[in-house]
Design an enzyme around this catalytic site. Structure first.
Site, PDB file in Angstrom:
ATOM      1  N   LYS A   1     -44.760  33.603 -84.108  1.00 56.28           N
ATOM      2  CA  LYS A   1     -44.343  32.394 -84.835  1.00 56.28           C
ATOM      3  C   LYS A   1     -45.505  31.837 -85.640  1.00 56.28           C
ATOM      4  O   LYS A   1     -45.373  31.533 -86.818  1.00 56.28           O
ATOM      5  CB  LYS A   1     -43.807  31.322 -83.873  1.00 56.28           C
ATOM      6  CG  LYS A   1     -42.624  31.762 -83.039  1.00 56.28           C
ATOM      7  CD  LYS A   1     -42.114  30.651 -82.143  1.00 56.28           C
ATOM      8  CE  LYS A   1     -43.088  30.204 -81.080  1.00 56.28           C
ATOM      9  NZ  LYS A   1     -43.305  31.179 -79.977  1.00 56.28           N
TER      10      LYS A   1
ATOM     11  N   ARG B   1     -38.217  23.351 -78.277  1.00 53.69           N
ATOM     12  CA  ARG B   1     -38.279  24.323 -77.183  1.00 53.69           C
ATOM     13  C   ARG B   1     -37.322  23.983 -76.053  1.00 53.69           C
ATOM     14  O   ARG B   1     -37.241  24.725 -75.078  1.00 53.69           O
ATOM     15  CB  ARG B   1     -39.713  24.371 -76.624  1.00 53.69           C
ATOM     16  CG  ARG B   1     -40.547  25.551 -77.171  1.00 53.69           C
ATOM     17  CD  ARG B   1     -41.939  25.452 -76.559  1.00 53.69           C
ATOM     18  NE  ARG B   1     -42.673  26.678 -76.536  1.00 53.69           N
ATOM     19  CZ  ARG B   1     -43.560  27.047 -77.464  1.00 53.69           C
ATOM     20  NH1 ARG B   1     -43.765  26.309 -78.520  1.00 53.69           N
ATOM     21  NH2 ARG B   1     -44.238  28.162 -77.320  1.00 53.69           N
TER      22      ARG B   1
ATOM     23  N   ARG C   1     -54.678  38.563 -77.360  1.00 47.72           N
ATOM     24  CA  ARG C   1     -55.122  37.330 -78.026  1.00 47.72           C
ATOM     25  C   ARG C   1     -56.133  36.595 -77.147  1.00 47.72           C
ATOM     26  O   ARG C   1     -57.084  36.004 -77.637  1.00 47.72           O
ATOM     27  CB  ARG C   1     -53.911  36.438 -78.328  1.00 47.72           C
ATOM     28  CG  ARG C   1     -54.257  35.198 -79.140  1.00 47.72           C
ATOM     29  CD  ARG C   1     -53.022  34.418 -79.570  1.00 47.72           C
ATOM     30  NE  ARG C   1     -52.393  33.728 -78.449  1.00 47.72           N
ATOM     31  CZ  ARG C   1     -51.256  33.046 -78.531  1.00 47.72           C
ATOM     32  NH1 ARG C   1     -50.593  32.973 -79.666  1.00 47.72           N
ATOM     33  NH2 ARG C   1     -50.751  32.438 -77.469  1.00 47.72           N
TER      34      ARG C   1
ATOM     35  N   ARG D   1     -58.029  30.540 -75.354  1.00 47.84           N
ATOM     36  CA  ARG D   1     -56.940  29.678 -74.889  1.00 47.84           C
ATOM     37  C   ARG D   1     -56.694  29.879 -73.407  1.00 47.84           C
ATOM     38  O   ARG D   1     -56.519  30.998 -72.934  1.00 47.84           O
ATOM     39  CB  ARG D   1     -55.654  29.985 -75.678  1.00 47.84           C
ATOM     40  CG  ARG D   1     -55.613  29.272 -76.988  1.00 47.84           C
ATOM     41  CD  ARG D   1     -54.417  29.672 -77.814  1.00 47.84           C
ATOM     42  NE  ARG D   1     -53.136  29.523 -77.134  1.00 47.84           N
ATOM     43  CZ  ARG D   1     -51.970  29.623 -77.760  1.00 47.84           C
ATOM     44  NH1 ARG D   1     -51.942  29.865 -79.069  1.00 47.84           N
ATOM     45  NH2 ARG D   1     -50.849  29.481 -77.100  1.00 47.84           N
TER      46      ARG D   1
ATOM     47  N   ARG E   1     -44.681  32.096 -68.634  1.00 46.75           N
ATOM     48  CA  ARG E   1     -44.268  31.557 -69.940  1.00 46.75           C
ATOM     49  C   ARG E   1     -43.001  32.240 -70.432  1.00 46.75           C
ATOM     50  O   ARG E   1     -42.135  31.609 -71.010  1.00 46.75           O
ATOM     51  CB  ARG E   1     -45.395  31.724 -70.970  1.00 46.75           C
ATOM     52  CG  ARG E   1     -46.615  30.875 -70.662  1.00 46.75           C
ATOM     53  CD  ARG E   1     -47.682  31.024 -71.719  1.00 46.75           C
ATOM     54  NE  ARG E   1     -47.207  30.509 -72.986  1.00 46.75           N
ATOM     55  CZ  ARG E   1     -47.741  30.801 -74.162  1.00 46.75           C
ATOM     56  NH1 ARG E   1     -48.764  31.601 -74.230  1.00 46.75           N
ATOM     57  NH2 ARG E   1     -47.271  30.280 -75.247  1.00 46.75           N
TER      58      ARG E   1
HETATM   59  P1  B4P Z   1     -48.722  34.187 -82.370  1.00 47.28           P
HETATM   60  O1  B4P Z   1     -48.312  34.177 -83.807  1.00 47.28           O
HETATM   61  O2  B4P Z   1     -49.942  33.425 -82.014  1.00 47.28           O
HETATM   62  O3  B4P Z   1     -47.524  33.799 -81.399  1.00 47.28           O
HETATM   63  P2  B4P Z   1     -46.728  32.453 -81.141  1.00 47.28           P
HETATM   64  O4  B4P Z   1     -45.296  32.893 -81.055  1.00 47.28           O
HETATM   65  O5  B4P Z   1     -47.030  31.415 -82.156  1.00 47.28           O
HETATM   66  O6  B4P Z   1     -47.338  32.007 -79.742  1.00 47.28           O
HETATM   67  P3  B4P Z   1     -47.183  30.826 -78.712  1.00 47.28           P
HETATM   68  O7  B4P Z   1     -45.744  30.707 -78.289  1.00 47.28           O
HETATM   69  O8  B4P Z   1     -48.209  31.145 -77.680  1.00 47.28           O
HETATM   70  O9  B4P Z   1     -47.627  29.482 -79.297  1.00 47.28           O
HETATM   71  P4  B4P Z   1     -47.479  27.903 -79.178  1.00 47.28           P
HETATM   72  O10 B4P Z   1     -48.741  27.466 -79.749  1.00 47.28           O
HETATM   73  O11 B4P Z   1     -46.211  27.502 -79.868  1.00 47.28           O
HETATM   74  O12 B4P Z   1     -48.898  35.724 -81.982  1.00 47.28           O
HETATM   75  C1  B4P Z   1     -49.384  36.107 -80.703  1.00 47.28           C
HETATM   76  C2  B4P Z   1     -50.417  37.210 -80.822  1.00 47.28           C
HETATM   77  O13 B4P Z   1     -49.793  38.385 -81.357  1.00 47.28           O
HETATM   78  C3  B4P Z   1     -51.561  36.877 -81.780  1.00 47.28           C
HETATM   79  O14 B4P Z   1     -52.759  37.402 -81.246  1.00 47.28           O
HETATM   80  C4  B4P Z   1     -51.206  37.616 -83.070  1.00 47.28           C
HETATM   81  O15 B4P Z   1     -52.346  38.009 -83.807  1.00 47.28           O
HETATM   82  C5  B4P Z   1     -50.473  38.825 -82.532  1.00 47.28           C
HETATM   83  N1  B4P Z   1     -49.428  39.283 -83.448  1.00 47.28           N
HETATM   84  C6  B4P Z   1     -48.618  38.505 -84.234  1.00 47.28           C
HETATM   85  N2  B4P Z   1     -47.763  39.277 -84.935  1.00 47.28           N
HETATM   86  C7  B4P Z   1     -48.015  40.570 -84.561  1.00 47.28           C
HETATM   87  C8  B4P Z   1     -47.465  41.834 -84.920  1.00 47.28           C
HETATM   88  N3  B4P Z   1     -46.463  41.936 -85.807  1.00 47.28           N
HETATM   89  N4  B4P Z   1     -47.964  42.953 -84.333  1.00 47.28           N
HETATM   90  C9  B4P Z   1     -48.970  42.874 -83.432  1.00 47.28           C
HETATM   91  N5  B4P Z   1     -49.570  41.712 -83.055  1.00 47.28           N
HETATM   92  C10 B4P Z   1     -49.084  40.578 -83.606  1.00 47.28           C
HETATM   93  O16 B4P Z   1     -47.339  27.384 -77.647  1.00 47.28           O
HETATM   94  C11 B4P Z   1     -48.402  27.200 -76.725  1.00 47.28           C
HETATM   95  C12 B4P Z   1     -48.021  26.318 -75.524  1.00 47.28           C
HETATM   96  O17 B4P Z   1     -47.942  24.921 -75.943  1.00 47.28           O
HETATM   97  C13 B4P Z   1     -46.635  26.543 -74.865  1.00 47.28           C
HETATM   98  O18 B4P Z   1     -46.649  27.550 -73.886  1.00 47.28           O
HETATM   99  C14 B4P Z   1     -46.318  25.155 -74.254  1.00 47.28           C
HETATM  100  O19 B4P Z   1     -46.966  24.970 -73.014  1.00 47.28           O
HETATM  101  C15 B4P Z   1     -46.903  24.185 -75.255  1.00 47.28           C
HETATM  102  N6  B4P Z   1     -45.893  23.745 -76.249  1.00 47.28           N
HETATM  103  C16 B4P Z   1     -45.902  24.035 -77.576  1.00 47.28           C
HETATM  104  N7  B4P Z   1     -44.829  23.485 -78.194  1.00 47.28           N
HETATM  105  C17 B4P Z   1     -44.126  22.848 -77.211  1.00 47.28           C
HETATM  106  C18 B4P Z   1     -42.898  22.118 -77.203  1.00 47.28           C
HETATM  107  N8  B4P Z   1     -42.181  21.954 -78.327  1.00 47.28           N
HETATM  108  N9  B4P Z   1     -42.454  21.596 -76.038  1.00 47.28           N
HETATM  109  C19 B4P Z   1     -43.142  21.746 -74.902  1.00 47.28           C
HETATM  110  N10 B4P Z   1     -44.310  22.443 -74.827  1.00 47.28           N
HETATM  111  C20 B4P Z   1     -44.801  22.983 -75.971  1.00 47.28           C
END
Ligand code: B4P
Length: 192
Positions: A14, A89, A128, A134, A146
């Site tokens: 995302k 979420r 990551r 993190r 998670r």
């Molecule tokens: P990211 O792009 O970092 O993944 P994400 O889906 O954004 O991650 P996440 O769910 O952890 O984030 P959030 O900050 O929202 O990609 C992951 C990895 O894969 C990276 O290293 C990237 O380089 C790699 N990658 C990406 N695309 C790739 C591909 N095509 N091929 C190979 N590798 C690839 O959430 C963090 C925490 O915050 C949650 O767990 C929760 O505790 C809290 N939180 C956030 N929003 C919340 C909400 N609305 N309500 C309650 N808690 C919340």
């Protein structure tokens, strides 16, 4: 206003895809994950509370997240549209977002779901963790938790938007540029 939700399990890309989409479509990026990490970095009371949940792989309570989103909206009154990344979420967050958008006389245009195999998700997040620093990336047990929290608390949000016929699922496996192309094709069609 044109508003998008980028949806998917932790590690589905995302954040990665949002960076590219906000640039291409000139949207304001609202990532609740980024906002929470900034609060943690600044050691605000909200950040200290949020950290205790994030470290365990749990969701931060709805009222905390919704209040934070509300303030972010107020800071971006002139936005052409928002890209919501990692929000909503829970169904309660989705309902709160509907209310906020209704006040602005706008709505969600499309919900894009990134579909990625679970083992690939765990492997991306553990990877990551080697560089991100993190706390929620380091431990595979936290990662698995998670993914469970996602299935239990976040997947019902997809059903909520499916009822409203706003959902499109995208194959989130493969390289970043190919996935970006798949997302762009759907958005371009919707914007026509
Ligand atoms: P990211 O792009 O970092 O993944 P994400 O889906 O954004 O991650 P996440 O769910 O952890 O984030 P959030 O900050 O929202 O990609 C992951 C990895 O894969 C990276 O290293 C990237 O380089 C790699 N990658 C990406 N695309 C790739 C591909 N095509 N091929 C190979 N590798 C690839 O959430 C963090 C925490 O915050 C949650 O767990 C929760 O505790 C809290 N939180 C956030 N929003 C919340 C909400 N609305 N309500 C309650 N808690 C919340």
């Amino acid at each position: 206003m044109f508003n998008l939700i980028l949806f998917g399990p932790p590690g589905s890309g995302k954040g990665t895809q949002s960076e590219k989409l906000v640039e291409k479509y000139d949207l304001v990026h609202l990532s609740t994950g980024n906002l929470l990490r900034q609060e943690i970095k600044d050691k605000t009371p909200l950040g200290i509370e949020a950290k205790s949940f994030i470290d365990k792989g749990q969701l931060v309570p709805d009222e905390v997240v919704i209040g934070m989103v509300d303030s972010y909206f107020d800071l971006h009154k002139g936005a052409k549209g928002f890209l919501f990344d990692g929000f909503p979420r829970t169904v309660a967050q989705a309902k709160a977002l509907d209310n906020l958008l209704e006040l602005k006389k706008t709505e969600i245009g499309k919900v894009l779901i990134l579909d990625v195999d679970e083992e690939e998700l765990i492997s991306r997040l553990v990877n990551r963790g080697k560089t991100s620093g993190r706390s929620d990336d380091m431990d595979e047990k936290v990662q698995r938790n998670r993914q469970e929290v996602y299935k239990k608390e976040t997947l019902p949000v997809a059903a909520y938007y499916t009822k409203a016929k706003k959902v499109a699922s995208i194959n989130g496996m493969g390289n970043v540029d190919d996935i970006f192309e798949r997302l762009s094709t759907i958005i371009d069609k919707k914007m026509k």
